[in-house]
Design an enzyme around this catalytic site. Structure first.
Site, PDB file in Angstrom:
ATOM      1  N   LYS A 140       1.274  -1.113   0.038  1.00  0.00           N
ATOM      2  CA  LYS A 140      -0.378   0.037  -0.246  1.00  0.00           C
ATOM      3  C   LYS A 140       0.463   1.757   0.227  1.00  0.00           C
ATOM      4  CE  LYS A 140      -3.117   2.483   3.288  1.00  0.00           C
ATOM      5  NZ  LYS A 140      -4.003   2.587   4.019  1.00  0.00           N
ATOM      6  N   ASP A 142       1.135   5.292  -0.092  1.00  0.00           N
ATOM      7  CA  ASP A 142       0.117   6.259   0.236  1.00  0.00           C
ATOM      8  C   ASP A 142       0.719   7.539  -0.493  1.00  0.00           C
ATOM      9  OD1 ASP A 142      -1.480   7.776   1.712  1.00  0.00           O
ATOM     10  OD2 ASP A 142      -1.090   6.477   4.251  1.00  0.00           O
ATOM     11  N   ASP A 200     -10.267   9.373   2.745  1.00  0.00           N
ATOM     12  CA  ASP A 200     -10.023   8.424   3.781  1.00  0.00           C
ATOM     13  C   ASP A 200     -11.952   8.157   4.067  1.00  0.00           C
ATOM     14  OD1 ASP A 200      -7.610   8.015   3.258  1.00  0.00           O
ATOM     15  OD2 ASP A 200      -6.646   8.291   5.351  1.00  0.00           O
TER      16      ASP A 200
END
Length: 409
Positions: A140, A142, A200
């Protein structure tokens, strides 16, 4: 706004594993944030077996932010916090692999990550090689700590890690987390396996954080404050971009975090599956109540997610009423399944929903002249079609989604 065109020369490979169906797994972030440990991952791996998640198809265990030390080693490598991970990441990966599961890790396309641990900007090849040596299966990546790096467009910085992962020779799933910044559905599919399409999510069915924009094409994508309903709303504009090989990610699921009713959790799961978002659990699967486990392991809903055709449902405005009812539909091709319709009551009172099948775009083409049956998934009951070719759903509760699967006889 900058523009970006990816041009790959002949023979140049990119880190795209081309996943045929959306990934399924669990992440530490929503519940544990920076409090990640070796024992947490190990206990989750055990729960994957004992509570039926592995059997249902969930296979990735993802360590999010907080696994690193605050500085790199003298040789430049990222280091796992020895207090949190006393045996190291490689040993943990081996433990996870022995259970038939896969291990994911987290980094950032900036100088620092969200917790001000070392990011990978400028260290892409070194970090990718480290992850491969540890046996990592998923990254992942970011965008929190861009800072100086944000003078370079996200696509450029995310592309650099794609090349680095490919150079390792290991099959590492590459998931971008750029919060919908710079509209990644136009470029991320060229060098990643999934990409975040919004800011998010947070643990709320209907209430957004301050200033969240409800559409996909806006500059405030909703950092850490997007509700389930708003995430679904944004996908009205994006579901057509979904395709095997690069999945728009609606973020980790909040099912099991005790923030929603059972019907709201069913709606959450239904839309993540039908819209082909990755199914990443964001709750504590060890202590999760059985009702949420049953939702997350519902085989009929998972079958919609993992359908071989890989086509997301589309919003049907002609059958919907703003702030009251949403109807979505899309084709299926696994086994005898041919189509799925979702009917959501997001109004303020229990309601009846009438669906004239002639108005469901794509349904007649998917069914052809074949005889078919209709099942409502959550009740596991057959649904009748009237002589006027209409389905009447009565008493649909607030927050409830009826999921209708059309199958050939």
């Amino acid at each position: 706004m900058w523009s970006f065109v990816l041009v790959a020369s002949a023979g140049v490979a990119l880190a795209v594993t081309n996943p045929k169906t959306p990934q399924m797994g669990w992440s530490t972030w929503n519940t544990f944030q920076y409090n990640v440990t070796q024992s947490l991952v190990e206990s989750t791996a055990e729960a994957f077996e004992t509570r039926g998640f592995a059997k249902a198809g969930y296979n990735y265990l993802l360590i999010d932010d907080g696994w690193q030390t605050e500085t790199r080693a003298a040789d430049g490598h990222q280091q796992a916090d020895p207090t949190k991970f006393p045996d190291g990441i490689a040993a943990l990966a081996d433990t996870v692999h022995k259970k038939g599961l896969k291990l994911g890790i987290y980094s950032d396309a900036g100088i620092y990550d969200c917790g001000f641990y070392p990011g990978s900007l400028g260290y892409e090849e070194l970090d990718a090689a480290q992850y491969a040596a540890w046996g990592i299966d998923y990254l992942k990546y970011d965008n929190c700590g861009g800072f100086e790096g944000n003078t370079r467009p996200p696509a450029e910085r995310f592309l650099a890690m794609s090349y680095a992962l490919e150079a390792t020779g290991r099959d590492i799933f590459y998931a971008l987390c750029e919060w919908g910044n710079q509209f990644p559905w136009f470029w991320a599919d060229q060098f990643s396996d999934s990409y975040r399409m919004s800011g998010d999510i947070h643990a709320s069915y209907a209430s957004d954080g301050s200033g969240v924009c409800t559409t996909a094409y806006c500059l405030n994508t909703g950092y850490a404050g997007v509700s389930v309903l708003t995430m679904i709303r944004k996908m009205r504009e994006l579901s057509g971009f979904q395709k095997p090989g690069a999945w728009a990610d609606m973020d980790m699921m909040e099912i099991g975090n005790n923030a929603m009713t059972t019907l709201e959790e069913q709606t959450h799961f239904s839309f993540w599956a039908a819209l082909k978002s990755p199914l990443i659990i964001g709750a504590n699967v060890v202590t999760m109540n059985q009702s949420s486990v049953d939702i997350l392991t519902n085989t009929d809903i998972i079958a919609v997610s993992q359908d071989a055709l890989g086509t997301a449902v589309s919003y049907l405005p002609g059958l919907s009423t703003e702030d009251a009812v949403q109807v979505w539909g899309g084709p299926l091709s696994s086994g005898k399944q041919r189509f799925v319709v979702l009917a959501l009551n997001y109004g303020n009172a229990t309601t009846d929903i009438s669906i004239p099948l002639a108005s469901v775009t794509g349904l007649s083409a998917a069914l052809g002249k074949n005889a078919y049956t209709v099942k409502e998934v959550w009740s596991n009951k057959a649904v009748s079609v009237s002589k006027s070719n209409t389905i009447a759903l009565t008493g649909v509760a607030v927050g409830q989604t009826k999921v209708l699967v059309f199958s050939e006889k």
